[in-house]
Design a protein around this motif. Structure first.
Motif, PDB file in Angstrom:
ATOM      1  N   LYS A  30       0.830  -1.215   0.000  1.00  0.00           N
ATOM      2  CA  LYS A  30       0.000   0.000   0.000  1.00  0.00           C
ATOM      3  C   LYS A  30       0.860   1.259   0.000  1.00  0.00           C
ATOM      4  N   LEU A  31       1.980   1.214   0.747  1.00  0.00           N
ATOM      5  CA  LEU A  31       2.875   2.366   0.800  1.00  0.00           C
ATOM      6  C   LEU A  31       3.495   2.632  -0.572  1.00  0.00           C
ATOM      7  N   ASN A  32       3.893   1.579  -1.262  1.00  0.00           N
ATOM      8  CA  ASN A  32       4.511   1.732  -2.590  1.00  0.00           C
ATOM      9  C   ASN A  32       3.525   2.221  -3.641  1.00  0.00           C
ATOM     10  N   SER A  33       2.241   1.872  -3.468  1.00  0.00           N
ATOM     11  CA  SER A  33       1.252   2.274  -4.479  1.00  0.00           C
ATOM     12  C   SER A  33       0.426   3.486  -4.051  1.00  0.00           C
ATOM     13  N   ALA A  34       0.720   4.085  -2.901  1.00  0.00           N
ATOM     14  CA  ALA A  34      -0.057   5.231  -2.413  1.00  0.00           C
ATOM     15  C   ALA A  34       0.155   6.439  -3.321  1.00  0.00           C
ATOM     16  N   SER A  35      -0.955   7.147  -3.600  1.00  0.00           N
ATOM     17  CA  SER A  35      -0.858   8.313  -4.470  1.00  0.00           C
ATOM     18  C   SER A  35      -1.074   9.624  -3.718  1.00  0.00           C
ATOM     19  N   THR A  36      -1.814   9.600  -2.626  1.00  0.00           N
ATOM     20  CA  THR A  36      -2.059  10.826  -1.860  1.00  0.00           C
ATOM     21  C   THR A  36      -1.245  10.804  -0.567  1.00  0.00           C
ATOM     22  N   ASP A  37      -1.112  11.979   0.029  1.00  0.00           N
ATOM     23  CA  ASP A  37      -0.378  12.066   1.297  1.00  0.00           C
ATOM     24  C   ASP A  37      -1.072  11.285   2.404  1.00  0.00           C
ATOM     25  N   LEU A  38      -2.403  11.297   2.403  1.00  0.00           N
ATOM     26  CA  LEU A  38      -3.164  10.566   3.412  1.00  0.00           C
ATOM     27  C   LEU A  38      -2.937   9.064   3.287  1.00  0.00           C
ATOM     28  N   GLU A  39      -2.980   8.559   2.064  1.00  0.00           N
ATOM     29  CA  GLU A  39      -2.735   7.134   1.836  1.00  0.00           C
ATOM     30  C   GLU A  39      -1.321   6.756   2.257  1.00  0.00           C
ATOM     31  N   LYS A  40      -0.352   7.623   1.957  1.00  0.00           N
ATOM     32  CA  LYS A  40       1.035   7.355   2.347  1.00  0.00           C
ATOM     33  C   LYS A  40       1.188   7.334   3.865  1.00  0.00           C
ATOM     34  N   ALA A  41       0.544   8.298   4.548  1.00  0.00           N
ATOM     35  CA  ALA A  41       0.640   8.371   6.009  1.00  0.00           C
ATOM     36  C   ALA A  41       0.018   7.143   6.666  1.00  0.00           C
ATOM     37  N   GLU A  42      -1.174   6.745   6.191  1.00  0.00           N
ATOM     38  CA  GLU A  42      -1.838   5.559   6.750  1.00  0.00           C
ATOM     39  C   GLU A  42      -1.014   4.300   6.509  1.00  0.00           C
ATOM     40  N   ALA A  43      -0.466   4.166   5.314  1.00  0.00           N
ATOM     41  CA  ALA A  43       0.354   2.999   5.000  1.00  0.00           C
ATOM     42  C   ALA A  43       1.643   2.995   5.818  1.00  0.00           C
ATOM     43  N   GLN A  44       2.236   4.171   6.021  1.00  0.00           N
ATOM     44  CA  GLN A  44       3.474   4.254   6.805  1.00  0.00           C
ATOM     45  C   GLN A  44       3.230   3.849   8.260  1.00  0.00           C
ATOM     46  N   ILE A  45       2.089   4.267   8.814  1.00  0.00           N
ATOM     47  CA  ILE A  45       1.750   3.852  10.184  1.00  0.00           C
ATOM     48  C   ILE A  45       1.606   2.336  10.246  1.00  0.00           C
ATOM     49  N   GLY A  46       0.930   1.748   9.257  1.00  0.00           N
ATOM     50  CA  GLY A  46       0.781   0.290   9.214  1.00  0.00           C
ATOM     51  C   GLY A  46       2.117  -0.417   9.119  1.00  0.00           C
ATOM     52  N   VAL A  47       3.019   0.118   8.286  1.00  0.00           N
ATOM     53  CA  VAL A  47       4.346  -0.480   8.151  1.00  0.00           C
ATOM     54  C   VAL A  47       5.112  -0.375   9.474  1.00  0.00           C
ATOM     55  N   ASP A  48       5.053   0.792  10.122  1.00  0.00           N
ATOM     56  CA  ASP A  48       5.770   0.984  11.386  1.00  0.00           C
ATOM     57  C   ASP A  48       5.274   0.024  12.468  1.00  0.00           C
ATOM     58  N   VAL A  49       3.955  -0.093  12.594  1.00  0.00           N
ATOM     59  CA  VAL A  49       3.390  -0.965  13.629  1.00  0.00           C
ATOM     60  C   VAL A  49       3.722  -2.427  13.335  1.00  0.00           C
ATOM     61  N   HIS A  50       3.554  -2.856  12.096  1.00  0.00           N
ATOM     62  CA  HIS A  50       3.834  -4.253  11.766  1.00  0.00           C
ATOM     63  C   HIS A  50       5.336  -4.563  11.829  1.00  0.00           C
ATOM     64  N   SER A  51       6.179  -3.585  11.516  1.00  0.00           N
ATOM     65  CA  SER A  51       7.629  -3.790  11.679  1.00  0.00           C
ATOM     66  C   SER A  51       7.974  -3.967  13.152  1.00  0.00           C
ATOM     67  N   ALA A  52       7.366  -3.148  14.005  1.00  0.00           N
ATOM     68  CA  ALA A  52       7.606  -3.288  15.449  1.00  0.00           C
ATOM     69  C   ALA A  52       7.072  -4.623  15.962  1.00  0.00           C
ATOM     70  N   LEU A  53       5.906  -5.034  15.488  1.00  0.00           N
ATOM     71  CA  LEU A  53       5.378  -6.351  15.860  1.00  0.00           C
ATOM     72  C   LEU A  53       6.334  -7.464  15.418  1.00  0.00           C
ATOM     73  N   ASN A  54       6.825  -7.350  14.197  1.00  0.00           N
ATOM     74  CA  ASN A  54       7.726  -8.376  13.657  1.00  0.00           C
ATOM     75  C   ASN A  54       9.009  -8.446  14.477  1.00  0.00           C
ATOM     76  N   SER A  55       9.575  -7.286  14.816  1.00  0.00           N
ATOM     77  CA  SER A  55      10.816  -7.319  15.602  1.00  0.00           C
ATOM     78  C   SER A  55      10.544  -7.790  17.029  1.00  0.00           C
ATOM     79  N   ALA A  56       9.325  -7.568  17.551  1.00  0.00           N
ATOM     80  CA  ALA A  56       8.989  -8.075  18.880  1.00  0.00           C
ATOM     81  C   ALA A  56       8.951  -9.593  18.891  1.00  0.00           C
ATOM     82  N   LEU A  57       8.505 -10.170  17.776  1.00  0.00           N
ATOM     83  CA  LEU A  57       8.399 -11.617  17.708  1.00  0.00           C
ATOM     84  C   LEU A  57       9.722 -12.294  17.350  1.00  0.00           C
ATOM     85  N   THR A  58      10.527 -11.637  16.534  1.00  0.00           N
ATOM     86  CA  THR A  58      11.779 -12.268  16.094  1.00  0.00           C
ATOM     87  C   THR A  58      12.976 -11.859  16.934  1.00  0.00           C
ATOM     88  N   GLY A  59      12.878 -10.721  17.613  1.00  0.00           N
ATOM     89  CA  GLY A  59      14.036 -10.200  18.320  1.00  0.00           C
ATOM     90  C   GLY A  59      13.975 -10.443  19.741  1.00  0.00           C
TER      91      GLY A  59
END
Length: 197
Positions: free
Chosen positions: A168-197
Motif C-alpha cells: 500500500k505504501l509503494n502504491s499510495a498516491s495521496t499524502d493521506l494514503e502514504k501516512a496511513e500505509a506508513q503507520i501500518g508499516v511501522d506498527v507491523h515492523s515493530a510487531l515483527n521485531s517483537a516476535l523475532t528479536g
C-alpha cells in the motif's frame, strides 16, 4: 547582554521553580478566598483546582526494593499496584529501563515491547502507543492505547500485514494514503521485531 543573561540564570534569586520544589501538601489558596470575600461577601468562594489536588506522596528517604506498576488500557487494567523489579518501556527516545528509585519522568510510548521483570519471570506486552508516568516514589503508571501479550500474537498475520502495508505504501498516491500505509508499516515492523528479536 549575554553576560547579564548568564548571571541571571545562575543567580539563586531568579531560579526557576521545578515541580519537585512544590511542597508535598498543597498550600491553602487563601489569597483567592480573601479576594472573593471582598467582591462577594455573602457567597462561599468556589473551589479552585488546588483544592481538588491530593497531596503528593512523599519521596522515600531510602531506596525501595520494588517498583509499583499500574498498567492500564482504556478498557481494562493489565496490572494494578503490582510490585516488580524492573520495567522496560518502548519510549520514543529509545528503550527506557525503570528501576525502583528512578527519577520522575514522563515518556511517550511508541509501538514496541513493554517488558515487566519480576524475579526471573519476564512478561512481555506489545503496546501500540501511550505514555509512561514515572513518579519519584517508585510508582510507574503506564497508559497504553492498545496492548496484547506477545505470546498471543500470530507471526503469520504479522508477516501478511507487513507485506500488505508495504505494498500500500509503494502504491499510495495521496499524502493521506502514504501516512496511513506508513503507520501500518511501522506498527507491523515493530510487531515483527517483537516476535523475532
Amino acid at each position: 547582554m549575554l553576560r547579564r543573561a548568564t548571571s541571571a540564570l545562575l543567580s539563586g534569586a531568579s531560579r526557576r521553580r521545578l515541580s519537585t520544589d512544590v511542597p508535598a501538601t498543597p498550600a491553602a489558596d487563601s489569597s483567592f478566598a480573601e479576594a472573593w470575600k471582598k467582591v462577594s461577601p455573602n457567597l462561599e468562594p468556589p473551589k479552585t483546582p488546588l483544592s481538588f489536588m491530593k497531596p503528593r506522596p512523599p519521596i522515600p528517604s531510602t531506596l525501595p526494593s520494588k517498583l509499583t506498576v499500574n498498567f492500564v488500557l482504556p478498557y481494562a487494567s493489565q496490572l494494578s499496584a503490582k510490585e516488580v523489579d524492573m520495567v522496560i518501556v518502548p519510549a520514543t527516545t529509545g528503550q527506557m529501563g525503570v528501576l525502583p528509585g528512578h527519577v520522575a519522568t514522563i515518556a511517550e510510548l511508541k509501538p514496541g515491547v513493554l517488558s515487566v521483570h519480576e524475579g526471573n519471570d519476564v512478561t512481555k506486552y506489545f503496546v501500540s502507543s501511550g505514555f509512561a508516568f514515572i513518579h519519584g516514589n517508585s510508582v510507574a503508571d503506564i497508559v497504553a492505547v492498545e496492548a496484547v501479550p506477545v505470546d498471543r500474537i500470530d507471526v503469520n498475520l504479522v508477516q501478511k500485514g507487513l507485506q500488505d502495508f508495504t505494498q500500500k505504501l509503494n502504491s499510495a498516491s495521496t499524502d493521506l494514503e502514504k501516512a496511513e500505509a506508513q503507520i501500518g508499516v511501522d506498527v507491523h515492523s515493530a510487531l515483527n521485531s517483537a516476535l523475532t528479536g
